[in-house]
Design a protein around this motif. Structure first.
Motif, PDB file in Angstrom:
ATOM      1  N   ALA A 270       0.820  -1.210   0.000  1.00 54.21           N
ATOM      2  CA  ALA A 270       0.000   0.000   0.000  1.00 54.21           C
ATOM      3  C   ALA A 270       0.858   1.267   0.000  1.00 54.21           C
ATOM      4  O   ALA A 270       0.422   2.318   0.465  1.00 54.21           O
ATOM      5  CB  ALA A 270      -0.921   0.005   1.218  1.00 54.21           C
ATOM      6  N   THR A 271       2.074   1.174  -0.541  1.00 48.91           N
ATOM      7  CA  THR A 271       2.961   2.337  -0.573  1.00 48.91           C
ATOM      8  C   THR A 271       2.387   3.411  -1.490  1.00 48.91           C
ATOM      9  O   THR A 271       2.097   3.138  -2.659  1.00 48.91           O
ATOM     10  CB  THR A 271       4.358   1.942  -1.078  1.00 48.91           C
ATOM     11  OG1 THR A 271       4.864   0.873  -0.271  1.00 48.91           O
ATOM     12  CG2 THR A 271       5.307   3.130  -1.012  1.00 48.91           C
ATOM     13  N   PRO A 272       2.207   4.644  -0.999  1.00 49.73           N
ATOM     14  CA  PRO A 272       1.651   5.708  -1.857  1.00 49.73           C
ATOM     15  C   PRO A 272       2.599   6.074  -2.997  1.00 49.73           C
ATOM     16  O   PRO A 272       3.798   5.792  -2.953  1.00 49.73           O
ATOM     17  CB  PRO A 272       1.494   6.893  -0.883  1.00 49.73           C
ATOM     18  CG  PRO A 272       1.565   6.308   0.481  1.00 49.73           C
ATOM     19  CD  PRO A 272       2.451   5.113   0.374  1.00 49.73           C
ATOM     20  N   ARG A 273       2.044   6.704  -4.019  1.00 52.14           N
ATOM     21  CA  ARG A 273       2.875   7.210  -5.115  1.00 52.14           C
ATOM     22  C   ARG A 273       3.834   8.270  -4.587  1.00 52.14           C
ATOM     23  O   ARG A 273       3.538   8.989  -3.645  1.00 52.14           O
ATOM     24  CB  ARG A 273       2.001   7.843  -6.209  1.00 52.14           C
ATOM     25  CG  ARG A 273       1.225   6.856  -7.063  1.00 52.14           C
ATOM     26  CD  ARG A 273       0.576   7.567  -8.223  1.00 52.14           C
ATOM     27  NE  ARG A 273      -0.152   8.756  -7.770  1.00 52.14           N
ATOM     28  CZ  ARG A 273      -0.531   9.758  -8.554  1.00 52.14           C
ATOM     29  NH1 ARG A 273      -0.238   9.731  -9.836  1.00 52.14           N
ATOM     30  NH2 ARG A 273      -1.209  10.778  -8.075  1.00 52.14           N
ATOM     31  N   GLY A 274       4.983   8.362  -5.228  1.00 56.11           N
ATOM     32  CA  GLY A 274       5.943   9.392  -4.868  1.00 56.11           C
ATOM     33  C   GLY A 274       6.786   9.062  -3.654  1.00 56.11           C
ATOM     34  O   GLY A 274       7.473   9.947  -3.122  1.00 56.11           O
ATOM     35  N   ILE A 275       6.747   7.799  -3.211  1.00 58.64           N
ATOM     36  CA  ILE A 275       7.515   7.369  -2.043  1.00 58.64           C
ATOM     37  C   ILE A 275       8.575   6.368  -2.482  1.00 58.64           C
ATOM     38  O   ILE A 275       8.278   5.400  -3.190  1.00 58.64           O
ATOM     39  CB  ILE A 275       6.609   6.739  -0.972  1.00 58.64           C
ATOM     40  CG1 ILE A 275       5.539   7.726  -0.510  1.00 58.64           C
ATOM     41  CG2 ILE A 275       7.433   6.244   0.209  1.00 58.64           C
ATOM     42  CD1 ILE A 275       6.078   8.983   0.134  1.00 58.64           C
ATOM     43  N   ASN A 276       9.822   6.601  -2.085  1.00 64.84           N
ATOM     44  CA  ASN A 276      10.905   5.654  -2.337  1.00 64.84           C
ATOM     45  C   ASN A 276      11.079   4.748  -1.124  1.00 64.84           C
ATOM     46  O   ASN A 276      11.080   5.217   0.013  1.00 64.84           O
ATOM     47  CB  ASN A 276      12.223   6.388  -2.597  1.00 64.84           C
ATOM     48  CG  ASN A 276      12.286   6.998  -3.981  1.00 64.84           C
ATOM     49  OD1 ASN A 276      11.464   6.694  -4.836  1.00 64.84           O
ATOM     50  ND2 ASN A 276      13.256   7.861  -4.208  1.00 64.84           N
ATOM     51  N   VAL A 277      11.229   3.437  -1.373  1.00 66.80           N
ATOM     52  CA  VAL A 277      11.378   2.453  -0.301  1.00 66.80           C
ATOM     53  C   VAL A 277      12.736   1.783  -0.414  1.00 66.80           C
ATOM     54  O   VAL A 277      13.111   1.303  -1.484  1.00 66.80           O
ATOM     55  CB  VAL A 277      10.253   1.400  -0.361  1.00 66.80           C
ATOM     56  CG1 VAL A 277      10.547   0.242   0.581  1.00 66.80           C
ATOM     57  CG2 VAL A 277       8.914   2.038  -0.014  1.00 66.80           C
TER      58      VAL A 277
END
Length: 307
Positions: free
Chosen positions: A155-162
């Motif tokens: 469920a990682t939102p857009r625009g997020i680097n993991v």
């Protein structure tokens, strides 16, 4: 010309759902936020918010403006990161959001290392039961130490680097004098008194779905997100707990921790930041410290587990 601070207030109100909640997170009065939003409404010549029960919602004009506000705010952060990348200097402040289960083995060692390597950097650390990716997207935190269970949707939102840190299995924890060190069949826990987190948490939902994959729906005897409480109940022989390996202090006495043999439940611990084309030296330093602490914590005096 539009005021960037007012655009951020609009974004915060949209995310929080009310002017009061937005004002609280911005450390302002509701009146001050309302005044600034009224000025923004006058700047664009259109209503931006409308009542929606006890909350507020964006009008069509508000949604259009927010789309542009997101791009403007992202461009400003990109500019700041680009300049910081040129100088290579680690900044003076950063905000880290982390899970309670990561504090002892990852967060504390990482902050200690950062204090030695970058004494000018003051890190504010927010501890919450749920990963604060929404706060990261909103811009209230700079780095999130979060989790994602492998058998649950991403469920990682857009625009997020993991940036992955480590895989962390849940262990079956009982009193030291109960059972042996052999791996446990998850389905066998159907007959145990379980101490688990609420099903509304990431870990609770992972345990619920893991047990259902093993053929049963757990009926917990004790429900708490407090890992210390779960371990205390296990140590007393009152319950069996399912606890992430990283969350167990290896010096803890009176408990036995064993792996799950048939349907392992495993989380990925990760560090997340907002995406920018240029790496920010400050967030890069925080992530590097978290990664080093995670790897060192993984190999140092872990609870005995028979794989």
């Amino acid at each position: 010309m539009l005021d960037v601070r007012r655009l951020y207030m609009l974004k915060t109100v949209a995310a929080r759902g009310s002017i009061t909640a937005a004002a609280r997170s911005l450390a302002l009065t509701a009146g001050a936020v309302s005044q600034q939003l009224a000025a923004l409404r006058n700047d664009v010549g259109a209503d931006l918010l409308r009542p929606d029960g006890r909350t507020v919602a964006l009008t069509e004009a508000g949604r259009v403006l927010l789309e542009h506000a997101d791009r403007i705010l992202a461009a400003m952060e990109e500019a700041e990161s680009a300049v910081a990348a040129v100088t290579g200097a680690v900044g003076a402040t950063a905000t880290l959001a982390a899970l309670p289960s990561t504090v002892t083995r990852i967060v504390a060692p990482a902050l200690t290392a950062l204090g030695s390597c970058h004494p000018q950097l003051a890190v504010t650390c927010l501890i919450a039961d749920q990963a604060q990716l929404s706060e990261l997207a909103l811009g209230t935190v700079d780095v999130v130490l979060g989790q994602r269970y492998h058998h649950l949707p991403d469920a990682t939102p857009r625009g997020i680097n993991v940036s992955p840190l480590l895989d962390d299995p849940l262990l079956v924890v009982t009193a030291a004098d109960q059972g042996d060190d052999r791996p446990v069949m998850l389905q066998d826990l159907a007959a145990h008194d379980l101490a688990v987190p609420p099903a509304t948490t990431d870990c609770g939902q992972a345990i619920l779905q893991g047990c259902q994959r093993a053929g049963f729906t757990p009926t917990p005897r004790y429900v708490t997100a407090d890992i210390a409480a779960q371990l205390a109940l296990a140590r007393a022989g009152l319950a069996t707990a399912l606890v992430p390996r990283t969350a167990i202090d290896p010096t803890t006495l009176g408990i036995r921790a064993t792996s799950i043999a048939d349907h392992p439940i495993q989380r990925l611990l990760f560090a997340a930041t907002r995406h920018t084309e240029h790496a920010n030296p400050t967030t890069t330093a925080v992530i590097a410290a978290l990664h080093t602490a995670a790897q060192e914590g993984q190999t140092a005096c872990l609870p005995p587990v028979q794989e």
